[in-house]
Design a protein around this motif. Structure first.
Motif, mmCIF file in Angstrom:
data_model
loop_
_atom_site.group_PDB
_atom_site.id
_atom_site.type_symbol
_atom_site.label_atom_id
_atom_site.label_comp_id
_atom_site.label_asym_id
_atom_site.label_seq_id
_atom_site.Cartn_x
_atom_site.Cartn_y
_atom_site.Cartn_z
ATOM 1 N N LYS A 220 -8.668 47.532 49.967
ATOM 2 C CA LYS A 220 -8.851 46.854 51.247
ATOM 3 C C LYS A 220 -7.622 47.034 52.141
ATOM 4 C CE LYS A 220 -10.499 43.997 54.343
ATOM 5 N NZ LYS A 220 -11.661 44.334 55.207
ATOM 6 N N LEU A 221 -6.432 46.928 51.573
ATOM 7 C CA LEU A 221 -5.207 47.056 52.362
ATOM 8 C C LEU A 221 -5.037 48.483 52.889
ATOM 9 C CD1 LEU A 221 -2.706 44.908 50.260
ATOM 10 C CD2 LEU A 221 -4.019 44.247 52.283
ATOM 11 N N LEU B 252 -7.209 48.656 55.918
ATOM 12 C CA LEU B 252 -6.610 47.909 57.025
ATOM 13 C C LEU B 252 -5.497 48.696 57.720
ATOM 14 C CD1 LEU B 252 -6.286 44.252 55.648
ATOM 15 C CD2 LEU B 252 -7.709 45.028 57.555
ATOM 16 N N GLN C 286 3.266 39.299 50.403
ATOM 17 C CA GLN C 286 3.361 39.926 51.723
ATOM 18 C C GLN C 286 4.508 40.926 51.768
ATOM 19 O OE1 GLN C 286 3.585 36.302 54.026
ATOM 20 N NE2 GLN C 286 1.434 36.394 54.614
ATOM 21 N N HIS D 219 -1.570 42.826 60.024
ATOM 22 C CA HIS D 219 -2.889 42.875 59.386
ATOM 23 C C HIS D 219 -2.790 42.508 57.899
ATOM 24 C CE1 HIS D 219 -4.723 44.268 62.947
ATOM 25 N NE2 HIS D 219 -4.438 45.566 62.844
ATOM 26 N N ILE D 220 -1.807 43.081 57.220
ATOM 27 C CA ILE D 220 -1.633 42.814 55.786
ATOM 28 C C ILE D 220 -1.286 41.354 55.557
ATOM 29 C CG2 ILE D 220 -0.156 43.272 53.784
ATOM 30 C CD1 ILE D 220 -0.044 46.195 54.673
ATOM 31 N N GLN E 243 -1.910 38.762 57.394
ATOM 32 C CA GLN E 243 -3.035 37.880 57.692
ATOM 33 C C GLN E 243 -4.095 37.953 56.599
ATOM 34 O OE1 GLN E 243 -3.321 35.583 60.335
ATOM 35 N NE2 GLN E 243 -4.917 34.939 58.887
ATOM 36 N N TYR E 244 -4.391 39.169 56.120
ATOM 37 C CA TYR E 244 -5.410 39.309 55.088
ATOM 38 C C TYR E 244 -4.975 38.599 53.802
ATOM 39 C CZ TYR E 244 -8.689 41.283 51.773
ATOM 40 O OH TYR E 244 -9.650 41.415 50.810
ATOM 41 N N ASP F 179 -5.365 34.970 54.135
ATOM 42 C CA ASP F 179 -6.771 34.562 54.086
ATOM 43 C C ASP F 179 -7.296 34.464 52.655
ATOM 44 O OD1 ASP F 179 -6.821 34.470 56.834
ATOM 45 O OD2 ASP F 179 -7.778 36.435 57.086
ATOM 46 N N ILE F 180 -6.852 35.369 51.776
ATOM 47 C CA ILE F 180 -7.396 35.374 50.415
ATOM 48 C C ILE F 180 -6.570 34.557 49.436
ATOM 49 C CG2 ILE F 180 -8.422 37.665 50.774
ATOM 50 C CD1 ILE F 180 -6.192 38.762 48.894
#
Length: 267
Positions: A170-171, A174, A219, A237-238, A240-241, A244-245
């Motif tokens: 996923k990263l 992104l 992070q 982006h990283i 924030q993702y 979120d998880i």
């Protein structure tokens, strides 16, 4: 087609697509890495590995060992308990500080830790065993041959054959990068050794490994592993993702992986 040594050397060199970890990444990871390898299960695994090397007469109480990319030194420490001397080599000063501390905690006097990359290290005398355990230092043919030249007995090399992480996949998306889950290095090395008349033992270990990080640590690690520190938008982006998880400010990465291990007699 005649499959000679040069053929597999060229394959290996042309396959070098993965970005190798930087000194800055390993310095950043040193504390977390040391803790991850200090668990009771990790220690037991190392003890079993060292005992296996003893049982197979690869090392004994008079052996000298070179550990290429020793990291925080846990494998080097376990080897030093059973051999005459272990020299550990790493390009991360922070990793080496943990290695020295681990050797001191074990009350060992027969370890030496050197701050150097593999290219810069001068091997003045051969060792009975040279190891590169999950080490990125051996990333092209000349590094393998240098490893072999430093051994008067055995070589031990382990590496991932396959490693897949849904989180990492996923990263990569992104950050507009291609996810590379295959690791071909061990295959190239195995074939190079065969074309040189050396027939190593090859074993595999398959399993699921979890990496668990506090959110802020995750992070920092993932932005470095993705090599995007100089790209603020992708860093955002990283971050924030992962936020979120995260569950209770903790990020868990599950990795399906397969490790390969080569052992061969050099002389």
């Amino acid at each position: 087609m005649h499959l000679n040594t040069e053929y597999f050397e060229e394959l290996w060199l042309s396959d070098n697509q993965k970005k190798e970890p930087t000194v800055e990444l390993w310095d950043f990871r040193a504390e977390e890495y040391n803790l991850a390898l200090s668990t009771e299960d990790a220690q037991l695994t190392r003890q079993e590995k060292v005992q296996s090397l003893i049982d197979r007469e690869i090392i004994n109480a008079e052996s000298t060992v070179l550990d290429i990319g020793c990291g925080s030194g846990q494998f080097a420490v376990e080897l030093a308990k059973k051999t005459k001397k272990v020299v550990g080599l790493d390009f991360s000063e922070k990793m080496l500080s943990y290695a020295s501390a681990n050797a001191t905690a074990a009350e060992l006097k027969n370890t030496e830790f050197i701050h150097s990359d593999w290219d810069g290290y001068q091997c003045t005398e051969p060792f009975d065993l040279v190891i590169a355990s999950m080490s990125p230092a051996i990333d092209k043919p000349k590094h393998l041959y240098k490893m072999m030249d430093c051994s008067r007995g055995f070589c031990y090399l382990s590496s991932f054959v396959e490693r897949h992480s849904s989180l990492k996949e996923k990263l990569y998306r992104l950050t507009d990068q291609t996810y590379l889950s295959q690791f071909n290095k061990l295959n190239f090395i195995f074939n190079i050794l065969w074309t040189r008349g050396i027939f190593p033992e090859l074993t595999y270990e398959t399993g699921i490994h979890q990496r668990v990080f506090p959110l802020k640590t995750a992070q920092g690690i993932f932005t470095r592993e993705m090599s995007v520190l100089d790209k603020p938008e992708q860093v955002s982006h990283i971050h924030q993702y992962l936020e979120d998880i995260a569950e209770n400010e903790v990020v868990t990465e599950s990795l399906q992986q397969r490790k390969g291990e080569l052992i061969w007699k050099q002389s």
